[in-house]
Design a protein around this motif. Structure first.
Motif, PDB file in Angstrom:
ATOM      1  N   ARG A  70       0.827  -1.217   0.000  1.00 57.13           N
ATOM      2  CA  ARG A  70       0.000   0.000   0.000  1.00 57.13           C
ATOM      3  C   ARG A  70       0.856   1.260   0.000  1.00 57.13           C
ATOM      4  N   ILE A  71       1.904   1.281   0.813  1.00 54.46           N
ATOM      5  CA  ILE A  71       2.773   2.460   0.864  1.00 54.46           C
ATOM      6  C   ILE A  71       3.450   2.670  -0.496  1.00 54.46           C
ATOM      7  N   LEU A  97      20.809  -7.262  -1.305  1.00 52.56           N
ATOM      8  CA  LEU A  97      19.726  -6.644  -2.043  1.00 52.56           C
ATOM      9  C   LEU A  97      19.495  -7.369  -3.357  1.00 52.56           C
ATOM     10  N   GLY A  98      18.226  -7.574  -3.665  1.00 54.89           N
ATOM     11  CA  GLY A  98      17.833  -8.120  -4.949  1.00 54.89           C
ATOM     12  C   GLY A  98      17.370  -6.990  -5.848  1.00 54.89           C
ATOM     13  N   PRO A  99      16.458  -7.295  -6.750  1.00 57.15           N
ATOM     14  CA  PRO A  99      16.023  -6.291  -7.714  1.00 57.15           C
ATOM     15  C   PRO A  99      15.167  -5.182  -7.099  1.00 57.15           C
ATOM     16  N   THR A 100      15.160  -4.042  -7.781  1.00 55.45           N
ATOM     17  CA  THR A 100      14.268  -2.925  -7.465  1.00 55.45           C
ATOM     18  C   THR A 100      13.320  -2.789  -8.638  1.00 55.45           C
ATOM     19  N   PHE A 101      12.013  -2.714  -8.352  1.00 53.71           N
ATOM     20  CA  PHE A 101      11.045  -2.577  -9.435  1.00 53.71           C
ATOM     21  C   PHE A 101       9.776  -1.900  -8.932  1.00 53.71           C
ATOM     22  N   ALA A 102       9.026  -1.331  -9.862  1.00 48.88           N
ATOM     23  CA  ALA A 102       7.756  -0.686  -9.539  1.00 48.88           C
ATOM     24  C   ALA A 102       6.653  -1.736  -9.498  1.00 48.88           C
ATOM     25  N   LEU A 103       5.748  -1.596  -8.554  1.00 50.40           N
ATOM     26  CA  LEU A 103       4.588  -2.483  -8.490  1.00 50.40           C
ATOM     27  C   LEU A 103       3.578  -2.026  -9.539  1.00 50.40           C
TER      28      LEU A 103
END
Length: 191
Positions: free
Chosen positions: A123-124, A146-152
């Motif tokens: 939600r955040i 750290l793994g991947p960074t992605f947009a939901l």
């Protein structure tokens, strides 16, 4: 001082730090599997070694008395469970200020026997437009990082399938306390 402590920790630790690139914009850092109090130490060691300005959510009672200034100094943000919506507005204000930070959330909640992850991180991230970065602890390989960074995307089942795939082989410090990444909001999602 934080970098020095982190270097010392990694020099003496049996754990190996691995990971993708450090996020360059505000992110929700998912800390999972959350199975032990050691997860907190590992999270700080990761953040301090990589130079990430980390904030983490903690129940208001953790900030009582002498602990308050210490907890805030290491990135703690007290959460009043009677007013959880305030957390989102505070995070939005930080994002709008241009500050680059990682908000650490442990969605499997308290360590042990939960059927679902708490959906606050989701939600955040959706309400603020922040991407998620998948942080992990894996005792079987003695690695953390750290793994991947992605947009939901907003498609809860698809987003969680991606998160489940990443954490499928991650055991946590105490594997018996691991909670499968699943939100109540998924409905009839597979696996």
């Amino acid at each position: 001082m934080k970098r020095f402590l982190a270097r010392l920790f990694w020099a003496l630790s049996r754990w190996t730090l691995k990971g993708d690139e450090v996020p360059t914009r505000p992110t929700i850092l998912v800390g999972a599997p959350h199975t032990s109090n050691w997860d907190f130490v590992l999270m700080l060691a990761i953040a301090w070694r990589l130079g990430i300005d980390v904030h983490w959510l903690g129940k208001k009672s953790l900030f009582a008395g002498w602990r308050g200034p210490v907890m805030r100094k290491i990135g703690g943000v007290p959460v009043d469970r009677d007013d959880p919506a305030r957390v989102v507005s505070d995070v939005i204000a930080q994002v709008n200020s241009g500050e680059v930070f990682a908000l650490v959330v442990t969605p499997d909640g308290t360590r042990g026997d939960n059927k679902y992850w708490k959906s606050g991180f989701y939600r955040i991230a959706r309400e603020t437009g922040m991407p998620v970065t998948l942080g992990y602890v894996d005792r079987t390989t003695m690695t953390t990082g750290l793994g991947p960074t992605f947009a939901l995307t907003g498609d809860v089942a698809d987003d969680m399938d991606r998160i489940r795939a990443f954490y499928a082989d991650k055991s946590g410090v105490r594997p018996s306390r691991r909670t499968e990444p699943r939100l109540r909001e998924e409905g009839g999602a597979k696996s």
